[in-house]
Structures are given as structure tokens and as C-alpha cells.
Design a protein around this motif. Sequence first.
Motif, mmCIF file in Angstrom:
data_model
loop_
_atom_site.group_PDB
_atom_site.id
_atom_site.type_symbol
_atom_site.label_atom_id
_atom_site.label_comp_id
_atom_site.label_asym_id
_atom_site.label_seq_id
_atom_site.Cartn_x
_atom_site.Cartn_y
_atom_site.Cartn_z
ATOM 1 N N GLU A 253 25.761 14.706 32.089
ATOM 2 C CA GLU A 253 26.657 14.327 33.181
ATOM 3 C C GLU A 253 26.558 15.423 34.237
ATOM 4 N N GLU B 691 34.212 11.725 17.179
ATOM 5 C CA GLU B 691 33.264 10.635 17.010
ATOM 6 C C GLU B 691 31.888 11.148 16.556
ATOM 7 N N GLU B 726 46.203 8.725 22.257
ATOM 8 C CA GLU B 726 46.465 7.854 23.403
ATOM 9 C C GLU B 726 45.178 7.177 23.868
ATOM 10 N N TYR B 727 44.098 7.944 23.842
ATOM 11 C CA TYR B 727 42.817 7.364 24.239
ATOM 12 C C TYR B 727 42.455 6.207 23.299
ATOM 13 N N ALA B 729 44.399 4.430 21.365
ATOM 14 C CA ALA B 729 45.324 3.296 21.436
ATOM 15 C C ALA B 729 45.168 2.509 22.735
ATOM 16 N N GLN B 730 44.877 3.215 23.821
ATOM 17 C CA GLN B 730 44.862 2.543 25.115
ATOM 18 C C GLN B 730 43.466 2.054 25.494
ATOM 19 N N ALA B 731 42.470 2.900 25.276
ATOM 20 C CA ALA B 731 41.136 2.579 25.796
ATOM 21 C C ALA B 731 40.235 1.934 24.746
ATOM 22 N N LEU B 732 40.493 2.215 23.455
ATOM 23 C CA LEU B 732 39.624 1.634 22.430
ATOM 24 C C LEU B 732 40.239 0.387 21.804
ATOM 25 N N PRO B 734 43.446 -1.437 22.473
ATOM 26 C CA PRO B 734 44.730 -1.744 23.114
ATOM 27 C C PRO B 734 45.445 -2.923 22.451
ATOM 28 N N ASP B 735 44.747 -3.669 21.608
ATOM 29 C CA ASP B 735 45.417 -4.805 20.994
ATOM 30 C C ASP B 735 46.199 -4.430 19.734
ATOM 31 N N ASP C 23 32.991 9.074 31.170
ATOM 32 C CA ASP C 23 32.464 7.734 31.461
ATOM 33 C C ASP C 23 33.311 6.621 30.837
ATOM 34 N N ARG C 28 32.698 1.117 22.708
ATOM 35 C CA ARG C 28 32.491 1.616 21.334
ATOM 36 C C ARG C 28 31.813 0.539 20.497
ATOM 37 N N GLU C 54 35.388 6.118 35.443
ATOM 38 C CA GLU C 54 35.686 7.310 34.653
ATOM 39 C C GLU C 54 37.114 7.187 34.107
ATOM 40 N N HIS C 55 37.319 7.694 32.913
ATOM 41 C CA HIS C 55 38.671 7.711 32.351
ATOM 42 C C HIS C 55 39.420 8.960 32.807
ATOM 43 N N HIS C 57 43.189 10.701 32.493
ATOM 44 C CA HIS C 57 44.388 10.628 31.669
ATOM 45 C C HIS C 57 45.537 11.277 32.434
ATOM 46 N N ARG C 64 49.181 7.579 30.577
ATOM 47 C CA ARG C 64 48.267 6.448 30.401
ATOM 48 C C ARG C 64 46.852 6.877 30.775
ATOM 49 N N PHE C 65 45.902 6.300 30.064
ATOM 50 C CA PHE C 65 44.508 6.446 30.478
ATOM 51 C C PHE C 65 44.220 5.438 31.578
ATOM 52 N N ALA C 83 43.754 1.653 31.645
ATOM 53 C CA ALA C 83 42.587 1.468 30.775
ATOM 54 C C ALA C 83 42.781 0.295 29.827
ATOM 55 N N ALA C 84 43.977 0.160 29.298
ATOM 56 C CA ALA C 84 44.220 -0.942 28.357
ATOM 57 C C ALA C 84 44.054 -2.275 29.077
ATOM 58 N N VAL C 87 40.398 -2.976 29.445
ATOM 59 C CA VAL C 87 39.746 -3.467 28.224
ATOM 60 C C VAL C 87 40.100 -4.935 28.011
ATOM 61 N N ARG C 88 41.373 -5.240 28.168
ATOM 62 C CA ARG C 88 41.788 -6.643 27.956
ATOM 63 C C ARG C 88 41.109 -7.552 28.969
ATOM 64 N N GLU C 91 37.624 -8.202 27.965
ATOM 65 C CA GLU C 91 37.495 -9.083 26.801
ATOM 66 C C GLU C 91 37.687 -10.544 27.179
#
Lengths: 416, 987, 92
Positions: A253, B691, B726-727, B729-732, B734-735, C23, C28, C54-55, C57, C64-65, C83-84, C87-88, C91
Motif C-alpha cells: 500500500e 487473520e 467492531e471491525y 461485527a460491522q464489516a465482516l 453485520p448480519d 482497503d 473475506r 478504505e475502512h 473507524h 462505527r467502521f 460499513a455494515a 456489506v448488506r 449482498e
Amino acid sequence: MRYSAFSIVRNALSGNLNWRPQWRQPQPKSHYDVIIVGGGGHGLATAYYLAKEFGVKNVAVLEKGYLGSGNVGRNTTIVRSNYMLPGNEPFYEFSMKLWEGLEQDLNYNVMLSQRGVIMLYHSDGQRDAYVRRGNAMWMEGVSAELIEREQLKKMIPFLNYDHARYPILGGLLQRRAGTARHDAVAWGYARGADQHGVDIIEHCEVTGIRRENGVVTGVETSRGFIGCGKLALAAAGNSSRVGEMADLKLPLESHVLQAFVTEGLKPCIDHVIVYGGGHFYISQSDKGGLVFGAEIDGYSSYAQRGNLATAEHVMEEGVSMIPGLSRVRVLRAWGGVMDMSMDGSPIIDRTSIDNLYLNCGWCYGGFKATPASGYCFAHLIARNDTHPVARALRLDRFARGYAVDEAGAGPQPNLH
Amino acid sequence: MSAYRLSSGGLVDRSKVLSFTFDGRPLRGLAGDTLASALLANDQLLVGRSFKYHRPRGIVSAGPSEPNALVTLGSGARSDPNTKATVAELYSGLTAKSQNRWPSLGFDVGAVNGLLSPFLGAGFYYKTFMWPRQLWEKLYEPVIRRAAGLGRAVLERDPESYEKSWAFCDLLVVGGGPAGLMAALTAGRAGLRVILADEDFRLGGSLLSETETIDGSPASAFADRVAAELRSLDNVTLLSRTTVFGWYDDNVFGAVERVQKHVAEPSAKLPTERVWRIAAKRALLATGAEERPLVFGGNDRPGVMMGGAIGTYAERYGVSAGKSVAIFTSGSSGYRTARGLAARGMSVSTIVDSRPDAVDAAPDGVRVVRSGSIIDTKGSKRLSGIVVERSGYEELIACDALGMSGGWSPVIHLACQRGGRPVWSEDLKAFAAPDVGGGLRVIGAANGVYTLSGCLRDGAGKAAAIAEELGFHAAEAPLPVIDAEVEPSFAALWYVPGAKSKAFVDFQNDVHAKDLGLALREGFGHVEHAKRYTTSGMATDQGKLSNINAVGILAGMRGVSPAEVGTTTFRPFYTPVSFGALAGTSRDTHATPTRKSPLHEWAKKNGATFVDSGLWFRSAWFPRGGEKTWRESVDREVLNVRANVGICDVSTLGKIEVFGVDAAEFLNRLYCNPMLKLPVGKARYGLMLREDGFVFDDGTVSRLADDHFFVTTTTAMAGAVMSHMEYCAQALWPDLKVRFCSVSDQWAQMAIAGPKARDVLQQLLDEDISETAFPFLSARATALRGGINARLFRISFSGELAFELAVPAGYGEAVADQIMEAGRAHDICAYGVEALNVLRLEKGLLTHAEFDGRVTPDDAGLGRMFSAQKPDFIGKHLSARYGLTAADRMQLVGLKLVDKDKEKDMRAGAHLLKEGMKPSTLNDQGWVSSAGYSPVLGQHIALAFLKSGRERYGEKIVVWDRLRDHEVTAEVCDPVFVGSENTKLKA
Amino acid sequence: MASLITCPHCGVRPKEEFAIRGDASLVRPAPSASDEAWHDYVYVRANPRGRTVEHWHHVAGCRRFLVVERDTVTHEVYSVVDAAAAVRGAER
């Protein structure tokens, strides 16, 4: 023209009119054995060692801007080999040794100043980590000293011993480390490479990499197509972009790191001092300016400019370490684009394309690495074989699980 | 005596005399003076020595572009080196010292460098001093360092204070000259929130030196009127003595206000300087234009000044720069200056005009030499005459001041700080600001508008347009009336040919025209190369006067337009800013926040010694009477815990409440060990990976209800773990139905450990906490006698019978007191993190001394925790990589000293070597992560990481601490030194 | 961007309230995905010159992210979303 006190006197007597350009401005030839992309410190050093040490003289260095316009002219000039991990320490010590002979080798005074780099510690845990590092250095035969508080007070009396948020307990000193005049490193390598027949072509931007049957045949540039037998990338912060031209996806990066210089002052700071309560580091140039920096701004960026919040934080760390800096005025701030890798360590390796070679991921550490980077890269290009001190710095280390993670921060570039 | 105070005029208060000293000499000035104007009024023209050749130098400018008149103000810890006398506001008691001279300003030994100058051309140092190599640090470099540099920094603690402030506005106007004032007035009247920042101590900019009248009265009176009206508007903020130094993303500007740099006795209630971060919807750059020096032989002689500066000293400060003034100009501005000086009664003898065909009118009695050049100057430390050449004839003209005027360059610094490059304008014969979008626009002279009326119109017009854009309306107002004006014109003159002595381009760094020629000859013709090779433009003025001439000279030599040469990059800071201002209040003990545990006061009254741990202060040990060393205290605490009971503050651990129907699933994915089936009422040790498969953090997970968990983290990683969760739960995921929050500060938590822990704790509880009722790894919410809510955990970090009790933070101290009271009969002691560390070391338990970010669970001997059965968790997949599973990885082991000599010890950070092997990176076997003295075992023990360590129990290994010249032999052993059978733990 | 971020929950806030994770375009992989997919996810970055996501926080705010879409050369911000929610959205 060989440089010496004698040459200065002789030229002065003829009005300084007979000095010659330090490197030529050649027109690109249609084909080179090796093309190096990037006329910064690493690219130029690679060309120099290719020609001088490995006998590969039909070499061009292509630079999109002016020679040395990247990080080699935009850093805090620190040279050291005080690493901890076995993947790093031999490489940086190899570099240190090359530094120590560089002026004689290049016949160019890069003003290597072995004034000592001291990294302060502020807790027992930090001391233990530095002891571990110091002993790793000694394992490699590199001398290091643990300076305890009372000794440090005599050595550097102006540190914040009495009112610090994090008490200064001591430091890890490498006496052989220090600084060098950054621009002169680029110019000295350029002159040296040029003298060995390397074509340094400035203002020549690579816009494409031509491949046939899976091998590179040359590069498209702003000055036309140039063919090559081997292509070597040393594009620092722009490595991902150049790599993309050959469909390489890299573990990088690009981030912006700011550096700063103060107004010129009479000699007052005689070492390179690194703050352990943050990331701040400072030294004084021979011109008198205090040169310093700290952490990256944190977001990915190709802009050579930083943000104010980070700059303010750098000053906070500076005043926290040396209260007397408070009234010193900062003259200039600049930003460099760092090719931050996923483990904080560099990459010198071949790629999936047979005649394409890669040199990137220098993070904060590129300047001090310049000689070894050039030497090892030249070794790799010339012999198709990794130099022993660069064995841990291969690209496949991530896939194989051999990250060289000096900070122990994991695969997040802005944490290194 | 040549420079002097005029008998009248100027914006100085002749009734307020201020005394000050220069190099110890007592002098007097007037309120309203700068240090420079006061020095001039005292005929002190020589103020400094140049950087390289130590040439005598005088005041050149009347503003922030000053290259020469740098002095050190103040003394001791209040020294301000490199202060520009031209912007330093005079105050009574000011002390100034000249710089870069030894032994004195008048006689400077360093001036010998001037004689050697043929040998000291640009870049000479790159070509010599290479032999012998050792002499560089010993001789050459110290000599160069001493000769270079300017002022002296004392590096003493600064007694003054600094602060920072945010400001928000609709319109920021940078510069309070005619354009800026008019813009601020227009916008202010229209109702915009306006901030007007001006670097001077008096608003008005060029109006204060202006000889034209506005609406029939002096321009300075107009400035005062506008300033007064602006001051009366609530929506306008005037920041004078404030330099806007940087333009950053999102139209945020950095500015520094010199709140009390101009007072002898600063008030402790005010900061010395204040940094503003100004978020502006729009900004107008009204920074004026800079007059250009001319590059001619001898142009650095004290007495050679900018023409406009001589005018400013006369008009604004009532000071004449000389008895007999000459002007060297390439345009009309030189004539304008001459007229102004003549109007003030000063003697102007000659105007040397480089142009052949000038039509400008000179004042009566002033001789004009057209097509003239100055090729040399006379005088030693003060100008006595100029050598003028015209059509091959030379003439010596006596004068004691010379004003240079080489045309004008808009000051566009800020507009070019975000990547935009200056644009060469043939019309202006100067670089103009690039179009940088609507957020920042340029007005007035900075925009190449050089007439007063034009500046006023430009400022009013652009401010009105901005008002409309932002939904305001600026009422039409008639513009002030200016008397007959002349549009200035000039010829670009980068270098005056025929120089008979050095023609300086960059005064401060002593770069002269020949240096640029040499640079070009050696291949450094690119503007950046030329700068770096010659150091032109790298001095404290950053080339404000010199850069344009350097560009012009390079262009001339290369035979191209200045447009092709381009400029070097404009970067912050516009003028230098102090560390102190930028650091603000974050210094010393306030450098970072300090966190204190809710049990801090309890620990304090129990005599704790505290230690930093990240932001926290933690109690390290609790010395008792008679104990002379920390070790004595720690040994006692450890033995007491093992024999009786101790209480330790563990409130600094990260504590996170996790709720939700998916909470178990969430935690199961976060930790590498199973969490799904953790029973309610139970706690479990948990290991989190990154990870990439390496250990991230460890802690405990307690299930308080089906959908309610309580998670602890290490102190160091509390923030990082929370962010990681938080990452995830929110970004990976969220459901997942999970919610959590940090409660680290809500609970005071204490460990009660030792064989008598239960006896002590039971006294506070009605609930039965016997082994059967509350066995090892129990966890539940409870209440203390008296009703205080609490949480109780049967977990241990010592191998002893132990509990952790959490109570609401506010009750922490009272509860800890009560425990101490209840424990008195059982010989309870408070123990700190040092004893905690020894206890865990004896038991082979790990901290971040071991988990250094490069350790896998298996390395740490915790491989059994890695649940390969779980379908997915953070770090699972990449853990399988070869490098993470290789047999030669370093594994956690214990080390016991072979020699039980009490004097010998092992220390963390030592490395490990096979006996008889030479130290080398290849032979390095590992390293010691934690070490200490075990009072239980009566010997030194350590935890270490050793290659294939678990296969090597019983082997003798050298513990090698070369850094401290310490080497001992140890036996490799199981890392659990004490209580491996866990009988006490589960008692 | 480098100075101010418009948080969808908190409004315009200064940069120093945020921590940058990296990023946000990465997804994932499934547990069963190939070694290469996992390697690329953890170690390979597109590192675009220009538009990127970019994320960020909001650590000193709503915690929140956020997905910040911005330019790595000009630092212009195009959008900031939770971010949530992102993602939703992806999807769907």
C-alpha cells in the motif's frame, strides 16, 4: 574527472569553468540488456553495482521525473543497521558496511556521518525489547550499547528527564549508525553508474510493459519503445502501478510519510535520537537544520503532501522528548510516498515472469538500505540468484508463512 | 550617521519611546516600530553575517521575506533564534543579538571563507573531504557544522505556554491589505461568518506604506476605518499577528497567532502562541506581491535594500534608510518609490533604470540613468557608492542606500501547497496561482492586480460572488475613490551583466549567480537539482526573494522560458512555525492522557509505587518498612500470595460486555478455541489470532447468560481488541445479532489470590463460594453483603486458588478496603504488577512479553487450544502455512539457571546459543522473553523461545546477553515451574 | 479528506477522531476457499492511484467502521457510508 581537493584547486584557478556534467544526458538506445525503472537511490545503486560489480554495462535507468526526485531526496537521511530479526539484520548490516566504503568507492562525498543512533526506552518492557534487539545485532557481529539513564544524561543532557509523561530510562545506541547527505547519494551513484557506461534517462516515464510469449521484451515510454533483455522495477511508491503493467499484484500500500526541517541552528544535537514514547526521530544536518519525522499519515495516498493533524502530533512528540525544541521554528514539511509492505520489510525477488525483477516494499527504511538494495538487486538480476543477505526478503514469504515482521503488527501496512 | 528617524510622519507613536538592546548596546525606538525599523532609526544597518562566507549583511526587506536581518531575541530559556527583525514588533525591554559571527558582528573570523570562495563553490564538499575517511567525523564535519547554522537554540525548557483552537467560517480572508480588507468588509456586511487573518500587528498591509490617498485621506486612515467597522461586526473575527501557514485538504487552513510574542512580560494567563485550524467554506488569498531584488555585482552590501522596503520604512515608520538614496529599477515601481521618498523629504540622487525607453516621471532634481546597470558597489560594512555602467562607461555614484526594484511576483505560496503548480504568466512576467477550484481564490496583488483601485474592486467583487454562492446577498456599495494611478510596468531582469563582484541570488545561503552557472555546467540544470546542489532557496526565507531570480537565471542560461524551468515545490510552512505552537498543550506529563484505575487511591494509601503501563498507572509493588529494594517487596508479596493471600488491582484489563442471540457464534469466530458451548456461569481462557494466524491477544470469556458474555483483554490490547471486534461485527459479519460495549472504566476489578483467598472473600458474600458451589472457572453476577452488585470469577493468573471480583468503579476503593480488613487475620497483602509477573512466570503463564506478534498458539505451547474442528474463525486458514507449522519454529520453554549462585541471573532480551557454538545469526537459538527471581524456588527462572524447544528439555543452553556482557548457562525445562499439577488452583 | 470526514452518524469530524484500517474492497473468503484466495485477501492490495475505498473507524465518535470512497491523489472524498450498510448493500 576524479574529485579531490586537488581537482577543486585546479578548477578554481581556471574560474571553475571546466567542470563537466556529473552524468550524461543520453538519448535512449533501442535496446538494453537491463532496464531499471526508477531513477531514485535504489535504481541508481542497482545500475552502479550491475555495471561495476557484475559486469553488466549495457544498462539504462529510466526516471519519469528528474533524477532522485522520489524518496531519496525526501527523507530524514538516517543510516543504521539496528534490526532485530534474522531476516533483516544481515541485510542492513551489509548495507552499513557498503556505506562505510561508499565515498571512496564512488569518489563522491555523501557525507556519511557516523554520529550514532540512539533509541530511547521508557519502560522495562521496552528495554527488554531493545536488549533483545541489541543482542540480535551482536549475533550478527554488529556492536550495540545499552546506555542507562545516568550515562544518557551526560551524553544528551537536554532530553526530558524530569517532566516526561513516559520517563526516559535509557537507550540502545549504535555508534556506527548516523546520517548521510541524501541527494548526494543519488548523484554519487548516478555519476558512478554513468562512468561505467550506464545510460541514465530522465523525464522518461514508463507507460507499458511489452511481453511476448510470457517474457518481457521492453517498455513503452513517454520517449518511445525501448527493448530490454531484463526488466527491473525499483519504483518505490509507484511499484503497484508499474507492476500492474505486467499484471503483478503486490503486497503493498502506498502511504504518505511526512518529514520536516527547522531553520538552521548552530550545532546542538549531535546524535540521531529516536523517541520510544512515540515514533519521533531527529538529527541535525551539517547545514544546521534539525531534520525529523515520525509516523505515516495513515491513509493510502499517492500525494506527496501530508496533513496538519499528523504534523502537529509529530511536534507534540518532539517537545515531549526535548522540551527545548519548543521555541525552535519548523521551516518546511514535505511528504514522501512510501511503498508500505504487509510485514514492514522489503521485497527483492524475481517474479512470475522470468525476466522481470522486483525491488519494493521499503516502507520507512529505504534510504539506509540503498547500497545493499542496489547490490543485492544487481546480484539477483545478473546471476538470477538471490544474494545470501536478502534470502528472507522474497516475495513468496507471505504465501509460505515467513513474514519478516519487525514490529509484530501483522498484515496491516499502516501499522508498520 | 546615515539612516535616521525623519522628523515627522509615520504610523509610529512618537510619544511612546521604547528602549531595547542590540548586541548589548542600549537603543531606543518608538511604539509601532518593528525591530528593523528601530535599528534603522538608530543607523544600525549591519545586523548579521551570511551563512557561508560570513559577509556583513544589512536589512533588505520590511517583511517576512527577509533573508538577512535574522537575530536572536530574548535570552536563556526565552531565546528565539533566527527571528526576522523585519517582522519582530518592538517592545520595551526587547533584547536582540546578531548571529553567525565570532567574535563580534563587526569583526568576524568566519569572513575568511570569503577569500576562499573560489574553492568553496556550489557543491564543493561533495568532491573532497573523503580522505582519510576517519577525519570526516573528527575534523571536517565539525568544522563545517560550526561554520554553518545560524542562531543558537538553547534547548532549555520553555517557560511559556501554547494552545490550539478550531475555527469555522464561511469565508477566510488571508491578508489584511486593500484587497483583503475590502473582501472582508463586503462579506462581513453581507452577513457571512468571516475570519480575516493578517500576519502584521496592524491591519492594512500595503495601505500602511501607501502614498496614494483614498477618498481624499491617507490610505492608512482608510485601513483604520475599515478595521473599525469590521471590529464592530459580530460575524467577523479579526486575527491580527496571525500567519496562515498552510492550506490543507478540505479547505482547512493552519494559522499561528502570536498572542504575546510582543510583550516583555508575558501573562501566565495567555498562551504565547496559538495555532488555529480554520475550516473555511471559502477562502480568499489576499497575500499581496513581493518585489524582486536585482542580481548585480555587490548587491549584498548593507544599505542595498528593496525599493519598496525603503518606502515602507519612510512612510510607515518615519525612518530614512540613508542620507542619499539611489534607486536601481527595471520598472515603474522604482520611480514611485523615489516620488514617495522625495515627498517625505528624503534625498534621492539617482534612478538607474535598466530599460532604455522608460517614460516614467522622476521627482524633480533626481537624475535618471536609462539603459543603466549597476555592476559593483562600494563600502565595507555599509554602502558608500555604486558603480554604474552605461554604454561601456563606468561611473561611481556616491550613495548610502540603494533601493532595488526588479518587478513583482504575486505571493501564491498557499495556493500551491496542495499539488497545484504555479503557472507562468507572460503578461505578469511572473508565476501566478493555478486554478485550484472554488474553495480558494486569489485577489489583489496576489492575483496580479497591482493598482490600489483594482485591488479594492477585486476584493469586493470576489467576496460578493462568494456571498451569493453561499446564499447571502452583498449589497452594492460604491468603491472608494483613488487619485490618479499608474498601472505599474516592468521589464524582467534576472541578472545584471558585467558584475565585478559577486552577484547574489540567495543572500542568506550565499548563492551567487556563478554558483547557478556551475550547477548547470555540472548537469544540475533542473530547477530542483539546482536548488539542491547550490542550496538556493533553502534558507529560512525559503527563497521568497531569490527563487524567481534563480528560475530566471536558469532559464536564461538554458535558453528557455521560465515557464519551462518551472518552480520548486511550495510546501508548508509559509513562514516558519515554532514546535511549541504546533504542539500546543500536549507536552510533558500532558503528552498523552493519563489513566488511573478506580483503585488508584486505594493503592496509593497502601503505599504503592506506580509504573507506567501504556496510558495507565499501575501499582507495581507495595514497599513496607525496612524493605530497601523493590526485590525485597516483590519477593515478600509473592511468598505471601503463595502462603496466605494477596489482593491485586487488575482493573486495567480491557472489559467488554457482549450481548445478543449470536453472541456465542460471534465469539466462536473471534477466538481460536471453542466458545459456542461455554456453559452459563463458566469462564474460559481464550486466545484470539490475527487473520495471519499469529496470536493477537488473550483473555477470559465468561458466560453470564445464554446471550450475555463478559470478555476481558490484556491491558495493552484493550483498545485494539475492541476495534477488532467492531471491525468483525460491522464489516465482516453485520448480519450476526450481537452488540457489545467496552466497560473497562465501569468496573473496578481485583484479584484475590492465595490459599486463604476464599476465607477472605467469603466474609464479603452471602453466597457460598466453596469449591463445590463455585469451582474453578465459575463466573457469575452476585451481590456483596450490603447489596453492591458484583461479578465474581474463579480464575487465576498465579496458579493459586484465586478469584477476581468486579464491582462498580465507584465502590472499588471501599470494597478493596473491606477486603484488606477481612484479610487482616489471614495476613493479606496488596501486591502489584511486579509480583503478579513473578507469580505468572512461576506458573508459566504468558503476557505480551511472549505474545510479540510473531508467535503462534503452538509456539506458546497452546496448540491444543487451536480448534481445527471449528468451520471458521479469524486466523484459521493461514495458520496452516508451512512457515507457521515448521518443526524448527521457536517454542516456549522454561529456563533454570544451572548455577544457583544468587549473584547470577537471567534477563529478558538475552539470546540463546548452544554450548560451544560461536555467536552468529545462523547459530542463534532463540531469546528470553521474561525472566525473574522465583522466591518460591529460590532461583532465577525465565521463559524463552527456543528452536524446537519442547524437544530439548534437559539440554544446557547458553543465555547470551552480549549487550550487557552477561553470559550464564541454563537448563531447558517445562515452562510451568510451580504447581503443574494444579492442585492449589482447584482447591 | 486528510482534514475532515463526514461521518454518516456524527457529521463533519476531524481526521484525528478516526483510525484507518485499510482497503475496504476486500471480501473475506469462505473458509473453504483456496490458499491463494486467502493469501490475496490478507496480503495483496490493489493500491490504486485514484479512486479507492478504505475502512475508517470512528474511534473517537460513534465507533462505527465507515467505508470512505476517496481519491488517493487529490484526497477528494466521494462518499462515506457505514460499513455494515455497505456489506448488506453488496449482498443485495
